[in-house]
Design an enzyme around this catalytic site. Structure first.
Site, PDB file in Angstrom:
ATOM      1  N   HIS A 132       5.421   7.341 -16.020  1.00  0.00           N
ATOM      2  CA  HIS A 132       5.017   8.575 -15.347  1.00  0.00           C
ATOM      3  C   HIS A 132       6.172   9.554 -15.404  1.00  0.00           C
ATOM      4  O   HIS A 132       7.290   9.208 -15.775  1.00  0.00           O
ATOM      5  CB  HIS A 132       4.614   8.301 -13.895  1.00  0.00           C
ATOM      6  CG  HIS A 132       5.646   7.569 -13.100  1.00  0.00           C
ATOM      7  ND1 HIS A 132       5.858   6.205 -13.248  1.00  0.00           N
ATOM      8  CD2 HIS A 132       6.528   7.980 -12.170  1.00  0.00           C
ATOM      9  CE1 HIS A 132       6.828   5.823 -12.429  1.00  0.00           C
ATOM     10  NE2 HIS A 132       7.257   6.880 -11.771  1.00  0.00           N
ATOM     11  N   HIS A 139       8.084   6.543  -3.571  1.00  0.00           N
ATOM     12  CA  HIS A 139       7.529   6.536  -4.914  1.00  0.00           C
ATOM     13  C   HIS A 139       8.249   5.467  -5.743  1.00  0.00           C
ATOM     14  O   HIS A 139       9.018   4.660  -5.217  1.00  0.00           O
ATOM     15  CB  HIS A 139       7.612   7.924  -5.549  1.00  0.00           C
ATOM     16  CG  HIS A 139       9.000   8.466  -5.661  1.00  0.00           C
ATOM     17  ND1 HIS A 139       9.823   8.200  -6.734  1.00  0.00           N
ATOM     18  CD2 HIS A 139       9.735   9.249  -4.815  1.00  0.00           C
ATOM     19  CE1 HIS A 139      10.980   8.809  -6.565  1.00  0.00           C
ATOM     20  NE2 HIS A 139      10.957   9.450  -5.416  1.00  0.00           N
TER      21      HIS A 139
END
Length: 380
Positions: free
Chosen positions: A62, A304
């Protein structure tokens, strides 16, 4: 939120190396309208900072913080590499899942991946299937229940058979067993484990690993022996044996008799890091009494992938079982040593995280968590 479609799934892909695989993922995200050109640079930057390999053949590349502005809408693209792609020195990635997120809409998929990560049967199917519809259905777990859904407490019954039937029904609902299993388990004798807990299983009709647990409101007698609860297992491989070894411990049995659904679900998770058994005894570590602490997350971007990886990598060093719960979302307790499960907590800045540790180095592990969170898990 986002809606994963079959168009986001790419089967039978090939890549010569990790960079090429990430480039393929980035290009698919661009073509699907999820990101602007240039997002690839952020994905490669993130990978250079810390590997996005999660385990069991899964990687989730990502973008970085610097490329978040390039995300047009939250989306996911999935590439299957049946031959595998070398992701780091030791691991091959067979499923590469590219994420583009402008919010927390992708976290539903991460929660599903957390459930699937240790399901070897499902992972094998996803790696080899050539049917996109079957891949989609299996990945999204249309029939996969919440682990707590397999647990029934305070049942008003004085029948061991009724408790077994309840478990069989739950297992069949999640397609862990078929009708053959139900007939066989109801006809087979139960095995007393101790403290009023009985074990039932069947040799026929097992379709995947799963455990169902039913506990009566009050203990009763069955052929002169106490019955309080019944554990019914479906098994297709040796992975479930970790649970059976764990259940030999008197302290764990007591927790099954008194614990909540969430506590019991953790005890019945074969991949929960709760045991410190020796090769000789197969017993749980004698330091079974849990200790806990609550910390408030300070990271502006929440927990995250990068800070989660820092947390998990530190906690794996300790000889202790460590579970964590997001009190703000009332999540289940999950293993704090599983990167994917920690990410799926969806913890944001200001959220309170409850850590529960058991084992020889439980105290040291919680002190480590305190220090890590005080230092923003390595983020400035």
């Amino acid at each position: 939120m986002f809606e994963l479609t079959e168009n986001d799934i790419h089967l039978s892909s090939q890549a010569v190396n990790k960079d090429q695989a990430i480039e393929m993922v980035a290009q698919a995200l661009i073509q699907s309208g999820y990101v602007e050109p240039g997002y690839l640079a952020g994905m490669l930057e993130r990978e250079a900072q810390i590997t996005t390999y999660l385990g069991n053949g899964i990687a989730i590349p990502h973008g970085s913080v610097t490329t978040r502005a390039l995300v047009k809408k939250t989306g996911v693209t999935i590439f299957q590499f049946p031959q595998g792609v070398a992701w780091d020195k030791e691991n091959l990635a067979y499923l590469v899942i590219g994420l583009a997120a402008d919010s927390d809409g992708h976290l539903a998929l991460l929660r599903q991946l957390a459930h699937l990560l240790h399901d070897t049967e499902t992972i094998k199917h996803l790696i080899t299937t050539q049917d996109v519809s079957a891949f989609y259905t299996r990945l999204m777990g249309k029939n996969a229940p919440n682990p707590s859904d397999l647990i029934s407490l305070d049942l008003d019954t004085t029948s061991l058979l009724t408790l077994t039937a309840r478990n069989a029904e739950k297992l069949q609902q999640c397609q862990a067993v078929n009708n053959e299993f139900v007939r066989d388990v109801l006809a087979s004798p139960a095995l007393p484990l101790g403290q009023g807990i009985w074990l039932t299983d069947a040799t026929l009709g097992n379709q995947k690993n799963a455990c169902a647990f039913s506990r009566a409101k009050n203990a009763f007698l069955h052929h002169g022996k106490v019955v309080q609860a019944v554990l019914t297992i479906a098994t297709i491989d040796d992975n479930i044996h970790r649970v059976l070894i764990r259940l030999l411990d008197d302290n764990v049995q007591q927790q099954l008799l008194t614990g909540s659904k969430e506590d019991i679900a953790l005890l019945l998770d074969p991949d929960a890091d709760l045991t410190h058994a020796t090769a000789q005894s197969g017993r749980l570590n004698e330091h079974i009494e849990p200790i806990e602490a609550i910390f408030t997350l300070r990271n502006p971007q929440g927990l995250h992938a990068r800070p989660a990886a820092v947390l998990v990598s530190h906690l794996k060093k300790y000889n202790a079982s460590i579970a964590v719960q997001n009190l703000e979302t009332n999540s289940q307790l999950i293993s704090a040593k599983s990167l994917l499960k920690v990410i799926a907590l969806s913890a944001q800045q200001g959220h309170r995280l409850r850590f529960v540790a058991t084992g020889e180095e439980a105290q040291q592990a919680l002190q480590c968590v305190r220090e890590l969170i005080d230092n923003n898990l390595g983020e400035t």
